[in-house]
Design an enzyme around this catalytic site. Structure first.
Site, PDB file in Angstrom:
ATOM      1  N   CYS A  84       0.852  -1.191   0.000  1.00 28.07           N
ATOM      2  CA  CYS A  84       0.000   0.000   0.000  1.00 28.07           C
ATOM      3  C   CYS A  84       0.884   1.237   0.000  1.00 28.07           C
ATOM      4  CB  CYS A  84      -0.879   0.035   1.245  1.00 28.07           C
ATOM      5  SG  CYS A  84      -1.802  -1.463   1.562  1.00 28.07           S
ATOM      6  N   HIS A  88       0.824   4.805  -2.100  1.00 27.72           N
ATOM      7  CA  HIS A  88       0.438   5.977  -1.304  1.00 27.72           C
ATOM      8  C   HIS A  88       1.681   6.706  -0.820  1.00 27.72           C
ATOM      9  CE1 HIS A  88      -3.848   5.159  -1.512  1.00 27.72           C
ATOM     10  NE2 HIS A  88      -3.550   3.887  -1.374  1.00 27.72           N
ATOM     11  N   CYS A 186     -35.174   3.271  18.661  1.00 25.49           N
ATOM     12  CA  CYS A 186     -34.262   3.424  19.788  1.00 25.49           C
ATOM     13  C   CYS A 186     -33.306   4.596  19.580  1.00 25.49           C
ATOM     14  CB  CYS A 186     -33.457   2.148  20.023  1.00 25.49           C
ATOM     15  SG  CYS A 186     -34.434   0.856  20.800  1.00 25.49           S
ATOM     16  N   HIS A 187     -32.690   4.671  18.405  1.00 26.81           N
ATOM     17  CA  HIS A 187     -31.562   5.595  18.237  1.00 26.81           C
ATOM     18  C   HIS A 187     -31.975   7.023  17.872  1.00 26.81           C
ATOM     19  CE1 HIS A 187     -28.768   2.396  18.974  1.00 26.81           C
ATOM     20  NE2 HIS A 187     -29.340   1.650  18.060  1.00 26.81           N
ATOM     21  N   ARG A 224     -21.597  -5.149  13.558  1.00 27.50           N
ATOM     22  CA  ARG A 224     -22.410  -4.516  14.600  1.00 27.50           C
ATOM     23  C   ARG A 224     -23.884  -4.511  14.186  1.00 27.50           C
ATOM     24  NH1 ARG A 224     -24.867  -3.596  18.032  1.00 27.50           N
ATOM     25  NH2 ARG A 224     -24.629  -2.394  19.936  1.00 27.50           N
ATOM     26  N   CYS A 228     -27.124  -6.078  16.150  1.00 28.85           N
ATOM     27  CA  CYS A 228     -28.395  -5.372  16.354  1.00 28.85           C
ATOM     28  C   CYS A 228     -29.562  -6.232  15.856  1.00 28.85           C
ATOM     29  CB  CYS A 228     -28.408  -4.045  15.597  1.00 28.85           C
ATOM     30  SG  CYS A 228     -27.936  -2.629  16.599  1.00 28.85           S
TER      31      CYS A 228
END
Lengths: 267, 149
Positions: A84, A88, A186-187, A224, A228
């Site tokens: 990389c 870069h 909820c959020h 994540r 949920c």
């Protein structure tokens, strides 16, 4: 006034009404649950001891992934001996702010940072793709996000991204699972309330990849989301799914302006 | 032409059988004046096992509700406190609130504990199942009815 004038007048009226309603619709489409000055990062809702671990980079276990990501970034690999860092220019500043703009449309496809890294490996470095959610891939994406630490999230939902944005918003408001819950319930509406021992956050993703104590490891936004979904007893999608990318775009957008905090630490 | 018609009838029949069999899993109930006055089962509720369901992950009531009678540091505050809930509501009203709270508030965060249809993307583990069984509902409300100020 002739008959034709009246017709033209009416047609124009219909047209302008149409444009007007379209505009009000669009205004609603881009309505945010939290004004810029009301945005609160997840660390605000975390317990103090968890927050302290995150803020101390020597203690923050997510830094292990960042360090490994840095090594991988410089590692020369494959037939071409590419890395990389070679492209870069060994200057990580060239990647400053890049993580804040993902997910992003690339060649008519919405991709997240992990998928972009894999594309780089395959197309530019002639190296095999990493498995999604693998340690190596998350280490690299953690490192690339860490470079932009402090840069405000700034994803674009205009142009080609608009249809993904709309899809993501739709998913955010869709009740799912046996628990029949939607993200917004909820959020958007009760952030700050307690769900058992946990304070409900505003649901921002500016700290991802994030170190989750429950898994003793770094997790992507998609993992994540799966968690949920499990909580709502809904069928999770696979990591890298287009719908998760659309959702990630919408969620990132509603938190646009929050500084990147990778690697965040959560329970 | 006839083949298409045949296929449509066949698909309809399959849907009918499927929905009928899924319906059979849950007991029918009647809502009268925002309450379900009749018990879902012939066996009356057992408050002791009701309390266990309330505390355990099965009912998981403490995720959202505070219940002063229970000693536990971590109690949610999303829904109203259940202190004195036995005074505020009749058994029938409590039953409806557990079975299908959307009748009272369509935007409720509380899930319907006795519902197995018209849900989207349900995890395979839970498809066709309600969160609690009819007997568990009766057990829970029999314990809630004992919560008096």
């Amino acid at each position: 006034m002739s008959f034709y004038n009246v017709i033209i007048f009416i047609l124009f009226l219909i047209y302008s009404l149409n444009v007007f309603s379209q505009e009000t619709l669009n205004n609603k489409l881009y309505e945010k649950p939290y004004a810029n000055n009301a945005l609160k990062s997840g660390k605000y809702f975390a317990r103090e001891e968890t927050r302290n671990i995150e803020l101390d980079e020597f203690e923050n276990p997510g830094m292990i992934w960042v360090e490994r990501g840095k090594d991988l970034f410089n590692l020369q690999d494959g037939e071409n001996n590419s890395s990389c860092a070679l492209c870069h220019k060994g200057d990580t500043n060239s990647l400053l702010g890049v993580a804040a703009s993902y997910p992003k449309v690339y060649k008519n496809q919405l991709i997240n940072l992990e998928q972009k890294i894999n594309m780089c490996r395959k197309n530019n470095m002639n190296l095999p793709k990493y498995k999604l959610e693998s340690n190596n891939l998350l280490s690299l994406s953690s490192f690339v996000s860490y470079i932009s630490k402090g840069v405000p999230m700034n994803v674009s939902v205009a142009g080609k991204a608009e249809k993904y944005f709309k899809k993501g918003k739709e998913i955010f408001y869709q009740r799912i699972g046996q628990m029949n819950l939607a993200c917004n319930q909820c959020h958007d509406e009760i952030a700050g309330s307690y769900l058992r021992a946990e304070k409900i956050s505003q649901g921002h993703i500016n700290g991802f990849p994030s170190y989750l104590m429950r898994w003793e490891g770094i997790a992507s936004v998609h993992r994540r989301f799966q968690f949920c979904n499990n909580q709502a007893r809904a069928q999770p999608l696979e990591i890298g799914h287009n719908d998760y990318n659309a959702l990630q775009l919408y969620v990132a957008w509603r938190g646009n302006g929050l500084p990147i905090e990778t690697p965040s630490v959560r329970r | 032409m006839y083949f298409k018609l045949f296929m449509i009838i066949l698909i309809n029949f399959c849907i009918f059988i499927y929905s009928a069999s899924a319906n059979n899993a849950l007991i029918n109930y009647q809502i009268i004046d925002y309450a379900i006055p009749l018990s879902l089962t012939s066996v009356s509720g057992n408050p002791e096992s009701g309390q266990k369901i309330v505390i355990s992950r099965e009912g998981n009531c403490l995720a959202c509700h505070q219940i002063p009678n229970i000693v536990d540091k971590f109690q949610g505050n999303i829904g109203p406190s259940l202190a004195g809930v036995g005074n505020r509501y009749t058994m029938g009203e409590l039953r409806l609130r557990l079975v299908d709270p959307y009748v009272i508030n369509s935007k409720s965060l509380m899930p319907a504990f006795y519902k197995n249809q018209n849900l989207i993307r349900v995890d395979k583990k839970y498809t066709g199942k309600s969160i609690l069984t009819a007997q568990q509902i009766e057990d829970v409300i029999s314990w809630l009815a004992t919560l008096k100020n």
